[in-house]
Motif scaffolding. Structure first.
Motif, PDB file in Angstrom:
ATOM      1  N   LEU A 297       0.842  -1.185   0.000  1.00 18.21           N
ATOM      2  CA  LEU A 297       0.000   0.000   0.000  1.00 18.21           C
ATOM      3  C   LEU A 297       0.882   1.241   0.000  1.00 18.21           C
ATOM      4  O   LEU A 297       1.847   1.317   0.755  1.00 18.21           O
ATOM      5  N   ASN A 298       0.528   2.160  -0.841  1.00 14.17           N
ATOM      6  CA  ASN A 298       1.272   3.403  -0.919  1.00 14.17           C
ATOM      7  C   ASN A 298       0.748   4.336   0.166  1.00 14.17           C
ATOM      8  O   ASN A 298      -0.362   4.846   0.078  1.00 14.17           O
ATOM      9  N   LYS A 299       1.554   4.541   1.186  1.00 13.76           N
ATOM     10  CA  LYS A 299       1.150   5.359   2.338  1.00 13.76           C
ATOM     11  C   LYS A 299      -0.196   4.919   2.875  1.00 13.76           C
ATOM     12  O   LYS A 299      -1.052   5.720   3.216  1.00 13.76           O
ATOM     13  N   GLY A 300      -0.394   3.603   2.914  1.00 10.81           N
ATOM     14  CA  GLY A 300      -1.622   3.078   3.479  1.00 10.81           C
ATOM     15  C   GLY A 300      -2.787   3.013   2.499  1.00 10.81           C
ATOM     16  O   GLY A 300      -3.833   2.473   2.818  1.00 10.81           O
ATOM     17  N   ASP A 338      -0.383  -7.199   4.434  1.00 11.89           N
ATOM     18  CA  ASP A 338      -0.214  -6.016   3.606  1.00 11.89           C
ATOM     19  C   ASP A 338       0.896  -5.175   4.201  1.00 11.89           C
ATOM     20  O   ASP A 338       1.164  -5.229   5.389  1.00 11.89           O
ATOM     21  N   SER A 340       2.862  -1.180   4.105  1.00  8.74           N
ATOM     22  CA  SER A 340       2.770   0.196   3.665  1.00  8.74           C
ATOM     23  C   SER A 340       4.169   0.706   3.358  1.00  8.74           C
ATOM     24  O   SER A 340       5.123   0.362   4.038  1.00  8.74           O
ATOM     25  N   SER A 342       6.532   4.216   1.704  1.00  9.85           N
ATOM     26  CA  SER A 342       6.559   5.598   1.253  1.00  9.85           C
ATOM     27  C   SER A 342       8.022   5.936   1.014  1.00  9.85           C
ATOM     28  O   SER A 342       8.912   5.242   1.495  1.00  9.85           O
TER      29      SER A 342
END
Length: 519
Positions: A297-300, A338, A340, A342
């Motif tokens: 996930l990109n920044k959640g 999953d 996260s 960034s």
RNA sequence: GGCGGGGUAGCUCAGUUGGUGAGAGCGCAGGAUUCAUAACCCUGAGGUCGGCGGUUCAAUUCCGCCCCCCGCUACCA
């Protein structure tokens, strides 16, 4: 012939109707790390990846682009192959489902399932959306005020009946449940296992396994109007590559059944329900484990084109460096859940663990050897308890890594290695070799020897995660190429006193974020 | 709706077969140090361990209920 134990591991094959994205890269990196680990641990590894090129979507995408499905498959398959190179993937083969060997194998498995009485012809009927090119269950559709029935995507659906072959999946419900029971490790992680069991318990319907509405696929043996449902064909790739179906005495037949299929959590059902059922039907041994990883996930937030937060793996690698990216994903993300990420997160991790951690540890110890001991590995004196303790920590790490990697807990294995780094820094600070230099040179030499020896082991253990960087580290402590496998961990491969070391050079530069504005 | 996973320090998370002081990393603050890639080492920061109730000498850890988040619930792959 080698007497090593075979170890067969696969990624899912990727669907090349588009370019590879970060999710594909993640799966390949993780699987590569596991394959490399097993190789270094003395296994005869066969590591497979590839592309799944048939199906309706490929045909459709090709049509939209005005090219043939073959051309589309060729073009994008090459993109996936190139990504593998870029990521330093060590796969032993790259399979394409359009290859003749795969058509043969798929038709063979079909014949076997048919011979077992599990394939029958009937007709498939359901609410079909031409726009979505998909069937929907009755309760997924609704009749609106205009009297027209709509599907979940808001597109009109019509009742369609299509001739189709079916696979008697319903006959495998109990056998599958027994499989999950008898082989608790068949599906991992546990949450996924629960989901699968719950799904199977809810009742299995027979599966439509052929299509007549398009022809981009593998022909059904004896009925060329039909092509196989893509998943029948796609899953079979794992067997195809071993040649098991065509020649059980072939050079790769020994690799089947696979030790592990590494896949994304979105396709667990195909691998944990359909695939074992197909194999049981065809009388073929089952893979030992199916392990589903999570999504990045990109920044959640989930990556999507509409959010504009899709990250291209090529850019990521060119920005941070390959081993840095490999390390980050395998260290930071619990494999199976999953994760996260960034830019800040990657930068922080690189600096904390690689530059300040392992890089600095190597640098501070090796530079002292270069400056005070003529660049030669010193002869260690008697070992103190502190020396023995840190060596033991390093020597014992392989047992932890073996355990964790065997269960696909990559992040825990990496954590165990990082723990040696942290302990070593504490050890080094406590021993104060820079003080000993003036008071007790022999003792300083011992401390430096011990630290360099620990660096050696850290580097050996890190090879599956960061192949290039670990190699550079091993060069710095003058470990010859042939002494870098896991059998040389611990006592077996202790650095030899008197060995000339090259001039220390930084392996992990600090990451400095670009000055540019952050939106 | 059913099944499953989860709600723990500012952030990301670990953990407890129920019990002397609830942990790690990052960030932050202070200290020490100079071998090293302004790195490393030490200390601190005082979080009702989602809410309510129950069992117990004792619960964040067991049970019940409730709230919130996420996943699965089949024929695109």
């Amino acid at each position: 012939m080698s007497s090593k134990t075979p170890y067969y591991i696969t990624t899912a094959i990727s669907y090349p109707n588009g370019k590879p994205h970060i999710g594909h890269a993640y799966e390949l990196i993780a699987t590569d790390a596991m394959a490399r680990f097993q190789r270094l641990d003395g296994k005869d590894v066969f590591f497979l990846t590839g592309t799944d090129e048939h199906g309706q979507k490929m045909q459709q995408t090709a049509r939209n682009e005005g090219i043939t499905p073959e051309a589309l498959a060729e073009r994008n398959s090459n993109e996936f192959r190139a990504m593998g190179k870029l990521l330093n993937a060590s796969n032993d083969d790259f399979i394409r489902t359009t290859e003749p060997r795969h058509h043969e194998a798929s038709q063979e498995i079909w014949r076997r399932m048919e011979a077992n009485g599990d394939i029958y012809k009937d007709s498939y009927a359901g609410w079909y959306s031409v726009r979505d090119e998909a069937y929907y269950a009755e309760d997924e559709t609704e009749v609106r005020a205009d009297g027209v029935r709509y599907g979940p995507q808001g597109t009109p659906v019509e009742w369609v009946e299509e001739e189709s072959y079916f696979f008697k999946l319903s006959a495998y419900e109990d056998k599958l449940l027994k499989l999950y029971e008898d082989q608790p490790d068949f599906i991992g992680p546990n949450e996924r296992r629960n989901e699968v069991i719950s799904f199977v318990k809810s009742g299995l319907k027979d599966l439509s396994v052929s299509r007549t509405t398009f022809d981009w696929g593998i022909k059904v043996p004896g009925d060329e109007k039909h092509v196989m449902y893509v998943w029948v064909d796609a899953l079979t790739n794992y067997v195809t590559a071993t040649g098991y179906l065509t020649d059980q005495n072939g050079p790769r037949a020994k690799y089947w059944p696979a030790d592990a299929h590494i896949i994304g959590k979105d396709i667990i059902r195909f691998h944990a329900v359909y695939w074992p059922a197909f194999l049981m039907s065809a009388g073929i041994p089952l893979p030992k484990r199916v392990y589903a990883h999570g999504f990045l996930l990109n920044k959640g937030e989930k990556m999507s084109k509409s959010l504009g937060n899709v990250v291209d793996p090529v850019n990521l690698v060119s920005h941070f460096g390959l081993d840095q990216v490999r390390f980050f994903f395998l260290r930071e993300v619990s494999f199976g859940q999953d994760g996260s990420y960034s830019e800040e997160g990657i930068g922080t991790r690189i600096n904390a663990d690689l530059a300040n951690g392992i890089g600095n540890l190597a640098s501070r110890s090796l530079s002292m050897i270069a400056k005070n001991l003529e660049g030669k590995m010193p002869e260690p004196g008697p070992l103190t308890d502190a020396d023995k303790a840190i060596l033991a920590t390093a020597d014992e790490a392989i047992a932890i890594c073996r355990e964790e990697m065997g269960r696909q807990q990559i992040h825990k294995a990496v954590g165990a290695i990082m723990n040696i780094v942290n302990e070593s820094d504490r050890y080094f600070a406590a021993q104060e070799p820079w003080v000993l230099r003036k008071t007790d040179v022999a003792r300083m030499a011992t401390v430096l020897y011990v630290t360099a020896e620990v660096v050696r082991q850290i580097a050996i253990l890190f090879q599956p995660i960061m192949p290039d960087s670990a190699a550079k580290l091993l060069d710095l402590v003058a470990v010859p190429e042939e002494k870098r496998s896991f059998v040389y961990l611990g006592e077996a491969g202790r650095l030899a006193p008197g060995t000339e070391l090259p001039a220390p050079a930084p392996v992990f530069p600090r990451y400095i974020a670009p000055e540019a504005d952050k939106a």
